[in-house]
Motif scaffolding. Structure first.
Motif, PDB file in Angstrom:
ATOM      1  N   UNK A 142      -8.771 141.612  57.405  1.00 32.83           N
ATOM      2  CA  UNK A 142      -8.415 143.025  57.939  1.00 32.83           C
ATOM      3  C   UNK A 142      -9.222 143.801  56.808  1.00 32.83           C
ATOM      4  N   UNK A 143      -9.993 145.019  57.383  1.00 36.75           N
ATOM      5  CA  UNK A 143     -10.681 145.962  56.643  1.00 36.75           C
ATOM      6  C   UNK A 143     -12.109 145.940  56.495  1.00 36.75           C
ATOM      7  N   UNK A 144     -12.596 145.058  57.275  1.00 36.58           N
ATOM      8  CA  UNK A 144     -13.889 144.485  56.811  1.00 36.58           C
ATOM      9  C   UNK A 144     -14.856 145.070  57.794  1.00 36.58           C
ATOM     10  N   UNK A 145     -13.995 145.681  58.493  1.00 38.82           N
ATOM     11  CA  UNK A 145     -15.475 146.675  59.402  1.00 38.82           C
ATOM     12  C   UNK A 145     -16.432 145.750  60.487  1.00 38.82           C
ATOM     13  N   UNK A 146     -15.691 144.392  60.158  1.00 39.57           N
ATOM     14  CA  UNK A 146     -17.023 143.673  61.328  1.00 39.57           C
ATOM     15  C   UNK A 146     -16.313 143.975  62.751  1.00 39.57           C
ATOM     16  N   UNK A 147     -18.041 144.226  63.351  1.00 40.33           N
ATOM     17  CA  UNK A 147     -18.098 143.860  64.775  1.00 40.33           C
ATOM     18  C   UNK A 147     -19.306 143.098  65.667  1.00 40.33           C
ATOM     19  N   UNK A 148     -19.279 142.835  66.577  1.00 47.68           N
ATOM     20  CA  UNK A 148     -20.263 142.409  67.531  1.00 47.68           C
ATOM     21  C   UNK A 148     -21.348 142.900  67.477  1.00 47.68           C
ATOM     22  N   UNK A 149     -21.543 143.965  66.284  1.00 47.18           N
ATOM     23  CA  UNK A 149     -23.057 144.271  65.922  1.00 47.18           C
ATOM     24  C   UNK A 149     -22.995 143.732  65.127  1.00 47.18           C
ATOM     25  N   UNK A 150     -22.293 144.090  64.046  1.00 51.70           N
ATOM     26  CA  UNK A 150     -21.996 143.345  62.326  1.00 51.70           C
ATOM     27  C   UNK A 150     -21.342 141.686  62.748  1.00 51.70           C
ATOM     28  N   UNK A 151     -21.458 140.474  62.967  1.00 57.28           N
ATOM     29  CA  UNK A 151     -20.166 139.584  62.886  1.00 57.28           C
ATOM     30  C   UNK A 151     -19.374 139.096  61.856  1.00 57.28           C
ATOM     31  N   UNK A 152     -18.151 138.554  62.035  1.00 61.12           N
ATOM     32  CA  UNK A 152     -17.335 139.020  60.759  1.00 61.12           C
ATOM     33  C   UNK A 152     -18.267 137.189  59.902  1.00 61.12           C
ATOM     34  N   UNK A 153     -18.206 138.090  58.272  1.00 59.69           N
ATOM     35  CA  UNK A 153     -18.157 136.828  56.756  1.00 59.69           C
ATOM     36  C   UNK A 153     -17.689 136.048  56.150  1.00 59.69           C
ATOM     37  N   UNK A 154     -16.482 137.814  56.517  1.00 57.15           N
ATOM     38  CA  UNK A 154     -14.895 137.098  55.866  1.00 57.15           C
ATOM     39  C   UNK A 154     -13.891 136.523  56.662  1.00 57.15           C
ATOM     40  N   UNK A 155     -12.878 135.109  56.463  1.00 57.78           N
ATOM     41  CA  UNK A 155     -11.787 134.993  57.326  1.00 57.78           C
ATOM     42  C   UNK A 155     -10.511 134.448  56.065  1.00 57.78           C
ATOM     43  N   UNK A 156      -9.162 134.204  56.566  1.00 59.33           N
ATOM     44  CA  UNK A 156      -8.270 134.183  55.965  1.00 59.33           C
ATOM     45  C   UNK A 156      -7.807 132.872  56.551  1.00 59.33           C
ATOM     46  N   UNK A 157      -7.370 131.808  56.060  1.00 56.18           N
ATOM     47  CA  UNK A 157      -6.895 130.751  56.282  1.00 56.18           C
ATOM     48  C   UNK A 157      -6.099 130.272  55.615  1.00 56.18           C
ATOM     49  N   UNK A 158      -4.926 129.971  55.565  1.00 57.13           N
ATOM     50  CA  UNK A 158      -3.923 129.213  54.750  1.00 57.13           C
ATOM     51  C   UNK A 158      -4.265 129.337  53.271  1.00 57.13           C
ATOM     52  N   UNK A 159      -3.488 131.085  53.302  1.00 54.77           N
ATOM     53  CA  UNK A 159      -4.024 132.102  52.352  1.00 54.77           C
ATOM     54  C   UNK A 159      -4.703 131.856  51.401  1.00 54.77           C
ATOM     55  N   UNK A 160      -6.849 131.071  51.752  1.00 55.75           N
ATOM     56  CA  UNK A 160      -7.986 131.257  51.052  1.00 55.75           C
ATOM     57  C   UNK A 160      -8.993 132.958  52.257  1.00 55.75           C
ATOM     58  N   UNK A 161      -8.900 133.656  51.122  1.00 54.08           N
ATOM     59  CA  UNK A 161      -9.652 134.365  51.943  1.00 54.08           C
ATOM     60  C   UNK A 161     -11.734 134.006  51.472  1.00 54.08           C
ATOM     61  N   UNK A 162     -12.218 133.542  52.558  1.00 56.71           N
ATOM     62  CA  UNK A 162     -13.616 132.851  52.642  1.00 56.71           C
ATOM     63  C   UNK A 162     -14.514 133.850  52.776  1.00 56.71           C
ATOM     64  N   UNK A 163     -15.592 133.270  51.924  1.00 50.12           N
ATOM     65  CA  UNK A 163     -16.506 134.650  52.106  1.00 50.12           C
ATOM     66  C   UNK A 163     -18.185 134.086  51.704  1.00 50.12           C
ATOM     67  N   UNK A 164     -18.758 134.382  53.219  1.00 54.43           N
ATOM     68  CA  UNK A 164     -19.918 134.005  53.567  1.00 54.43           C
ATOM     69  C   UNK A 164     -20.773 134.551  52.806  1.00 54.43           C
ATOM     70  N   UNK A 165     -21.634 134.721  51.559  1.00 50.62           N
ATOM     71  CA  UNK A 165     -21.997 135.224  50.384  1.00 50.62           C
ATOM     72  C   UNK A 165     -23.713 135.566  51.674  1.00 50.62           C
ATOM     73  N   UNK A 166     -24.309 133.962  52.270  1.00 50.77           N
ATOM     74  CA  UNK A 166     -26.038 134.031  52.592  1.00 50.77           C
ATOM     75  C   UNK A 166     -25.641 132.907  54.106  1.00 50.77           C
TER      76      UNK A 166
END
Length: 270
Positions: free
Chosen positions: A4-28
């Motif tokens: 939540x709160x990432x502001x991702x959209x079709x023009x700005x694909x999401x670089x974050x996800x949450x699975x099993x309590x782990x927040x995954x962030x793609x830094x590149x």
């Protein structure tokens, strides 16, 4: 799923996800030569700041051939106002670093390929950084006539010592995987093709552990930098005494005596 709160959209694909309590962030990503992703940084900052009790660990990854090859130098060189452009990127990057520092849960980095410049700065903020035989790290800033950002001038001296940190940054030292482990920049090595899967495994294991205790451990270790031994012992006394009567500490001690596996997650999600 997207955090939540990432502001991702079709023009700005999401670089974050949450699975099993782990927040995954793609830094590149593979875009712009696996350079630091401004979208990943901004979305990561928002997700970290919005993190509630459902977030119990953070996993930092790069999507592409490298973890993060540094800043987008072509973007720097092509900016009409280089000072304003680089300053804006650094400011946003620093907001991300501060959000990482404040999140309170364990941070795991899956460091494959190169971690250069900003990428190396990020690695130095991880609690556990896994690499492989092909992993390489490099300050990179002097090669383009820049000085560090992302906290490298603060974290690296605390990891390797101030004299070695000066040498590494000034001479733009390339660290191979074995040397990075020896110096404590990386935690340990696994096979190159197992870096992310092992990092995911560790992050999920931590996500099922005593989050409140982990937060206390991170505070104690971080604050030790500016305390005397006597002050640190006082802090440890207060921390362990409080932990003993916390729901997490009660469950952990009771489970040990009862010879069963402790259930920390249900306690700390309430």
């Amino acid at each position: 799923m997207s955090a939540p709160g990432t502001g991702a959209s079709a023009a700005s694909p999401s670089h974050v996800s949450v699975i099993d309590g782990v927040l995954r962030i793609a830094v590149a990503t593979a875009e712009n030569g696996t350079s630091l992703s401004p979208a990943g940084v901004d979305q990561g900052t928002a997700a970290l700041r919005a993190a509630g009790p459902e977030i119990r660990a953070v996993l930092l990854v790069g999507e592409g051939s490298n973890f993060c090859a540094g800043g987008n130098v072509r973007g720097f060189a092509g900016a009409d106002d280089r000072r304003a452009h680089v300053g804006d990127i650094a400011r946003r990057f620093h907001e991300f670093v501060l959000a990482l520092d404040a999140v309170g849960v364990p941070i795991v980095a899956a460091v494959h390929g190169w971690a250069a410049g900003a990428g190396m700065s990020i690695v130095l903020h991880a609690d556990i950084a896994l690499g492989g035989p092909s992993t390489k790290l490099r300050p990179a800033y002097p090669s383009i006539g820049y000085t560090p950002d992302g906290g490298m001038s603060w974290t690296l001296p605390r990891v390797v010592g101030i004299a070695r940190a000066r040498e590494m940054i000034l001479t733009d030292t390339v660290l191979g995987a074995d040397e990075a482990v020896r110096l404590g920049v990386l935690s340990r090595l696994v096979a190159d093709d197992e870096i992310e899967s092992e990092a995911v495994r560790i992050a999920r294991t931590l996500a099922n552990g005593p989050t409140a205790a982990y937060a206390g451990i991170r505070r104690l270790v971080g604050d030790s930098q500016h305390r005397t031994l006597a002050e640190q012992l006082d802090a440890e006394l207060e921390s362990i005494s409080s932990a003993a009567v916390s729901p997490t500490g009660i469950e952990g001690a009771n489970a040990f005596v009862e010879k069963r596996r402790p259930d920390f997650t249900s306690l700390e999600r309430d």
